[in-house]
Scaffold this active site. Structure first.
Site, PDB file in Angstrom:
ATOM      1  N   GLY A 179       0.838  -1.195   0.000  1.00 17.50           N
ATOM      2  CA  GLY A 179       0.000   0.000   0.000  1.00 17.50           C
ATOM      3  C   GLY A 179       0.868   1.238   0.000  1.00 17.50           C
ATOM      4  N   SER A 180       0.269   2.343   0.426  1.00 11.30           N
ATOM      5  CA  SER A 180       0.984   3.623   0.364  1.00 11.30           C
ATOM      6  C   SER A 180       2.092   3.676   1.414  1.00 11.30           C
ATOM      7  CB  SER A 180      -0.008   4.753   0.609  1.00 11.30           C
ATOM      8  OG  SER A 180      -0.611   4.561   1.875  1.00 11.30           O
ATOM      9  N   LYS A 223       2.620   6.123   3.343  1.00 14.35           N
ATOM     10  CA  LYS A 223       2.079   6.730   4.573  1.00 14.35           C
ATOM     11  C   LYS A 223       1.553   5.638   5.525  1.00 14.35           C
ATOM     12  CE  LYS A 223      -1.313  10.194   5.957  1.00 14.35           C
ATOM     13  NZ  LYS A 223      -2.678   9.699   6.029  1.00 14.35           N
ATOM     14  N   VAL A 224       0.706   4.762   4.999  1.00 14.59           N
ATOM     15  CA  VAL A 224       0.155   3.699   5.855  1.00 14.59           C
ATOM     16  C   VAL A 224       1.253   2.682   6.193  1.00 14.59           C
ATOM     17  CG1 VAL A 224      -1.610   1.911   6.057  1.00 14.59           C
ATOM     18  CG2 VAL A 224      -2.156   4.021   4.859  1.00 14.59           C
ATOM     19  N   GLY A 225       2.118   2.407   5.223  1.00 13.69           N
ATOM     20  CA  GLY A 225       3.184   1.424   5.441  1.00 13.69           C
ATOM     21  C   GLY A 225       4.120   1.821   6.575  1.00 13.69           C
ATOM     22  N   GLU A 276       5.731  -3.423   0.748  1.00  5.93           N
ATOM     23  CA  GLU A 276       5.754  -3.079  -0.684  1.00  5.93           C
ATOM     24  C   GLU A 276       4.971  -1.780  -0.827  1.00  5.93           C
ATOM     25  OE1 GLU A 276       7.307  -4.674  -3.074  1.00  5.93           O
ATOM     26  OE2 GLU A 276       7.773  -6.617  -2.173  1.00  5.93           O
ATOM     27  N   CYS A 286       2.105   0.567  -8.899  1.00  8.37           N
ATOM     28  CA  CYS A 286       3.218   1.025  -8.064  1.00  8.37           C
ATOM     29  C   CYS A 286       4.436   1.285  -8.949  1.00  8.37           C
ATOM     30  CB  CYS A 286       3.538   0.005  -6.987  1.00  8.37           C
ATOM     31  SG  CYS A 286       3.721  -1.646  -7.640  1.00  8.37           S
TER      32      CYS A 286
END
Ligand code: NAD
Length: 506
Positions: free
Chosen positions: A241-242, A244-246, A263, A297
């Site tokens: 995911g993004s 930011k969340v990662g 990833e 991505c």
């Protein structure tokens, strides 16, 4: 649409948690999630999301299944994954079309994504006989040293919307042949594709008398995602995911000493040298920047072109962009579908506003298309320099063009972004190729020559450096992320010599 959904067992309202053969949990207290068609903005079907209670039931079943699954010989586990690949092959068309319907990529790419799952099943089958460890020479007489790999336990797989099957399949096929069980939380933007896939898993598990090897929990990141990343019963969280969340996932899982496989976002560039074959470059850039409406991505987001060819390249790209057929992703001649949500359209508009403020000149595109659904024009922006907006990942078909004078400058611009996923160069010069691939060249996890940044094959390890998270999935030795390494030393002699020649109480 109804007949497509029927073929895949999708109802008007679906339960959002399953832990095995026919164990769909119908928890009425779960909240409703509607899946929308991004091409029309209309609802497709509803899902009742997993509650904490149903999540706990799924994890308990997955833990129990792990107890016996880990003891099944790996080649036998491989046979289950082989059958999964065959079952998916039979439903390739409807499954690929559901991907298009739910997240908006064109039909050919939807089918390609399902093909990727079939391919990784075959890869995992072979891998099930190749989970090799090394042997070492012991410094002590009559001793043997080797390492072996054991499964970890139930693995949590949290996926992004843009590859609603492929990313889960890279993880789940490898993890399962390694002896792990898998709990999947898909994106809340693509729950139906996950439900259809879980139905197929359930059928294959039933054929083998198995349950809860592959499980599903649907819910938001804030609810089910948080439960997973904070859950010590899940020793590994594979997160796609993004950034930011990662970042949050990384910090949370590290706080409980869990493992992560990350990833995250990319900001992929292509360097086009003065001696590049521009026919190849234009094709590679077009697919990389416009394919999947810029929602990969690995999408190409930056072109760094030599000053001597930048104008010609730009003109050719603008012409090619003018020929892109935008429309319903399920229509045969469509090359670009919609963005996934209207929020994604707004993010693209905001990025373009910032690019203009930074001196960027929009050469083609730049607007939302006035029709139902989340359609935008693919956009090329000529930038005088690489400012903040260019250094961010905007998940939309926006291509920034920059120019350079010498290879040093090209590489400096190339590497001067926080992300490090995919990169490419177009050149016919051996020296320039080797420079790009050398230790001081591209700092990305993927570096291609005379092909674009997107469209990786499953055989290589996939992933990126820096804020892309450092994870590797799919081919090569990526399987190691799903196992724990154990070093074994066996003394088969009658003495107990100590390492480093230490004498202790002799
Ligand atoms: P996203 O970060 O919004 O969501 C990804 C997943 O995280 C979803 O399942 C979401 O529900 C979950 N999530 C959200 N908050 C969470 C929380 N607090 N705890 C746990 N889970 C949470 O990303 P997206 O918009 O779905 O996907 C696009 C992004 O994914 C892009 O940045 C793209 O580059 C990246 N991506 C990376 C790869 C890769 O292999 N590097 C592949 C595909 C997508």
């Amino acid at each position: 649409m109804k007949s497509l959904l029927k073929k895949l067992n999708i109802q008007d309202t679906n339960p959002g948690a399953s832990f095995g053969v026919d164990h769909w949990i119908e928890d009425k207290s779960g909240t409703e999630l509607v899946s929308y068609n991004p091409a029309t903005g209309e609802p497709i079907a509803k899902v009742i999301q997993a509650t904490k209670a149903s999540y706990d039931q799924v994890v308990a079943a997955s833990q129990q299944a792990f107890e016996s699954w880990r003891n099944l010989p790996a080649p036998k586990r491989g046979q289950v994954v082989r059958d999964l690949g065959e079952a998916v092959r039979e439903l390739k068309e409807p499954l690929g079309e559901l991907v298009s319907l739910e997240m908006g990529k064109i039909r050919a790419e939807g089918l390609g994504e399902v093909q990727e799952m079939i391919d990784i099943c075959e890869f995992a089958l072979g891998l099930s006989r190749q989970l090799y460890g090394l042997t070492m020479h012991s410094e002590r007489p009559n001793h043997r040293m080797y390492e072996q790999w054991h499964p970890l336990g139930p693995v949590g797989v949290i996926t992004a919307f843009n590859f609603p099957i492929a990313v889960w399949s890279w993880n789940s096929t490898l993890a399962s042949v390694c002896g792990d069980t898998v709990i999947w939380k898909p994106s809340e933007l693509a729950p139906l594709t996950a439900i259809a896939t879980q139905h197929i898993c359930n059928r294959v598990m039933a054929d083998h008398g198995l349950s809860a090897i592959f499980s599903l929990v649907i819910g938001t990141g804030q609810e089910v995602g948080e439960l997973m990343i904070n859950d010590p019963r899940l020793p590994l969280i594979s997160f796609t995911g993004s950034t930011k969340v990662g970042r949050h996932v990384n910090q949370t899982v590290a706080g409980r000493f869990g493992k992560t496989l990350l990833e995250l976002g990319g900001n992929n560039a292509i360097i086009v040298a003065e001696d590049a074959n521009l026919d190849l470059a234009v094709r590679g850039i077009l697919f990389g920047a416009v394919g999947t409406a810029g929602q990969r991505c690995t999408s190409t987001r930056r072109i760094i072109a030599h000053k001597s060819i930048v104008d010609e390249l730009t003109q050719r790209l603008v012409k090619a962009y003018g020929q892109v057929n935008i429309g319903d992703p399920l229509e045969a001649d469509t090359l670009m579908g919609p963005l996934v949500t209207s929020a994604a359209v707004e993010k693209m508009e905001a990025a373009l506003q910032r690019a203009r403020a930074d001196g960027g000149q929009v050469l083609t595109g730049g607007k939302r298309i006035d029709r139902p659904g989340n359609y935008v024009e693919p956009t090329i922006v000529r930038m005088p320099k690489q400012g903040d907006v260019v250094k961010e990942e905007t998940f939309a078909p926006v291509l920034y063009i920059l120019d350079y004078e010498d290879v040093d400058e090209a590489l400096r611009i190339h590497n001067d972004v926080p992300q490090g996923l995919s990169s490419a160069i177009f050149t016919d010069s051996m020296q320039t190729v080797e420079r790009f691939l050398s230790a001081g060249g591209s700092d990305c996890g993927i570096a291609n020559v005379n092909i674009g940044t997107s469209g990786a094959e499953i055989g290589g390890a996939f992933g990126g450096e820096k804020e892309t998270g450092g994870g590797r999935e799919s081919g090569s030795d990526s399987w190691r992320a799903y196992m724990r390494r154990q070093t074994n030393t066996i003394n088969w002699g009658k003495e107990l010599p100590l390492a480093q020649g230490i004498k202790f109480g002799d």
